[in-house]
Design a protein around this motif. Structure first.
Motif, PDB file in Angstrom:
ATOM      1  N   CYS A   8       0.838  -1.191   0.000  1.00  0.00           N
ATOM      2  CA  CYS A   8       0.000   0.000   0.000  1.00  0.00           C
ATOM      3  C   CYS A   8       0.878   1.247   0.000  1.00  0.00           C
ATOM      4  O   CYS A   8       1.818   1.352   0.785  1.00  0.00           O
ATOM      5  N   CYS A  13       0.443   4.872   4.770  1.00  0.00           N
ATOM      6  CA  CYS A  13       1.477   3.854   4.531  1.00  0.00           C
ATOM      7  C   CYS A  13       2.732   4.483   3.922  1.00  0.00           C
ATOM      8  O   CYS A  13       3.852   4.100   4.264  1.00  0.00           O
ATOM      9  N   CYS A  47      -5.277   0.986   7.363  1.00  0.00           N
ATOM     10  CA  CYS A  47      -4.520   2.230   7.543  1.00  0.00           C
ATOM     11  C   CYS A  47      -3.985   2.396   8.968  1.00  0.00           C
ATOM     12  O   CYS A  47      -2.925   2.975   9.167  1.00  0.00           O
TER      13      CYS A  47
HETATM   14  S1  FES Z   1      -3.540   3.789   3.147  1.00  0.00           S
HETATM   15 FE1  FES Z   1      -2.426   1.974   3.423  1.00  0.00          FE
HETATM   16  S2  FES Z   1      -3.866   0.587   4.178  1.00  0.00           S
HETATM   17 FE2  FES Z   1      -5.013   2.375   3.845  1.00  0.00          FE
END
Ligand code: FES
Length: 76
Positions: A8, A13, A47
């Protein structure tokens, strides 16, 4: 055997080091000649556990480059 890794790169992330995960997988892929498909995705709905990855359909969040590579090695 091919391993599918989704990293991600959504904002949380990204801020928690997603690029380091991608770099580690690419480096390992080159060094080992493993058959790893890596894909950058915008959100894995984890997230709160950033940085999040998905390896062969299973979510790992948070993870570190070392943990991710160790996980890939187990699956090879
Ligand atoms: S922004 Fe990475 S899991 Fe949601």
């Amino acid at each position: 055997m091919s391993i599918k890794v989704k990293v991600c790169i959504g904002t949380p992330c990204h801020l928690m080091g997603a690029q380091n995960l991608i770099d580690a997988v690419n480096k390992f892929n080159k060094k080992s000649n493993a058959d790893i498909e890596i894909e950058a995705v915008s959100c894995l709905d984890e997230c709160k556990g950033a940085p999040a990855v998905q390896v062969d359909g299973e979510i790992y969040a948070p993870t570190t480059p070392k943990e991710l590579i160790d996980l890939i090695k187990i699956k090879l």
